[in-house]
Design a protein around this motif. Sequence first.
Motif, short mmCIF file in Angstrom:
data_model
loop_
_atom_site.label_atom_id
_atom_site.label_comp_id
_atom_site.label_asym_id
_atom_site.label_seq_id
_atom_site.Cartn_x
_atom_site.Cartn_y
_atom_site.Cartn_z
N ASN A 56 0.81 -1.22 0.00
CA ASN A 56 0.00 0.00 0.00
C ASN A 56 0.84 1.27 0.00
OD1 ASN A 56 0.86 -0.18 2.65
ND2 ASN A 56 -1.15 0.22 3.54
N HIS A 57 2.16 1.15 -0.05
CA HIS A 57 3.05 2.31 -0.17
C HIS A 57 3.63 2.43 -1.58
CE1 HIS A 57 4.04 3.17 4.30
NE2 HIS A 57 2.90 2.54 4.22
N ILE A 58 3.14 1.58 -2.50
CA ILE A 58 3.67 1.57 -3.87
C ILE A 58 2.56 1.86 -4.87
CG2 ILE A 58 4.89 0.21 -5.62
CD1 ILE A 58 5.93 -1.58 -3.30
N ASN A 59 2.85 2.75 -5.80
CA ASN A 59 1.96 3.04 -6.94
C ASN A 59 2.69 2.67 -8.22
OD1 ASN A 59 -0.42 4.06 -5.94
ND2 ASN A 59 0.22 6.19 -6.05
N ASP A 81 4.01 9.30 5.42
CA ASP A 81 3.51 10.68 5.43
C ASP A 81 3.18 11.20 4.03
OD1 ASP A 81 5.98 11.24 4.28
OD2 ASP A 81 6.71 12.45 5.94
N GLY A 82 3.32 10.35 2.99
CA GLY A 82 2.97 10.74 1.64
C GLY A 82 4.11 11.26 0.80
N LYS A 113 10.52 14.72 -6.31
CA LYS A 113 11.42 14.98 -5.17
C LYS A 113 11.63 13.76 -4.27
CE LYS A 113 11.45 19.76 -5.52
NZ LYS A 113 11.90 19.88 -6.87
N ALA A 114 11.96 12.63 -4.87
CA ALA A 114 12.21 11.39 -4.13
C ALA A 114 13.57 11.43 -3.46
CB ALA A 114 12.14 10.20 -5.08
N ASP A 115 13.73 10.58 -2.47
CA ASP A 115 15.02 10.42 -1.81
C ASP A 115 15.94 9.48 -2.59
OD1 ASP A 115 14.41 12.13 0.28
OD2 ASP A 115 13.66 10.53 1.56
N SER A 148 10.20 0.80 9.02
CA SER A 148 8.96 1.42 9.46
C SER A 148 9.26 2.71 10.22
CB SER A 148 8.20 0.47 10.37
OG SER A 148 7.00 1.07 10.78
N SER A 149 8.72 3.78 9.69
CA SER A 149 8.82 5.08 10.36
C SER A 149 7.62 5.90 9.95
CB SER A 149 10.12 5.79 9.98
OG SER A 149 10.09 6.18 8.65
N LYS A 150 7.32 6.88 10.72
CA LYS A 150 6.13 7.68 10.44
C LYS A 150 6.39 8.79 9.44
CE LYS A 150 3.63 6.81 14.69
NZ LYS A 150 3.26 5.51 14.38
#
Length: 155
Positions: A56-59, A81-82, A113-115, A148-150
């Motif tokens: 659910n964190h991948i598009n 956090d999006g 603006k990805a890391d 896992s981090s917020k």
Amino acid sequence: MLALNFPKYSFRFKNSENKIAVFDELRKKFVVLTPEEWVRQHVVKFLTLDKNYPKNHINVEKQLKLGKLTKRYDAVVFYPDGKIKVVVECKAPHIKITQEVFDQIARYNLSLKADYLMLTNGLQHYFCKLDYKEEKYHFLPEIPDYISSKTSERS
């Protein structure tokens, strides 16, 4: 399909209108199996099974506005956090990863603006971390595992 430079994964296939389709677990539907799609499906398995990124964190295959142009990115991994952690550019195995391909993902990243960036044709993989302060790319041997981090690393 060609064996790729990823661990062996299992996929669901079906024949649809005389074309082979593969089940995309993220889009929850069968999609036509092109050489690029074969690479993208391996990337999704790699990110979820080997790097532990939550599905659910991948598009995948979403539109992106670059000025007046509309493009599509192959895959993006989000932080909780999006913010965007990783942008992935997939090419078919017969496409070489050149400076032009790197420039393409760099243009996409101007608005995302990805890391991290990941470029792959399924045979060769390139990973880099962006240093926005120094305006540099640092090439890495691997993309980091999910932790896992917020919030994002840049917060």
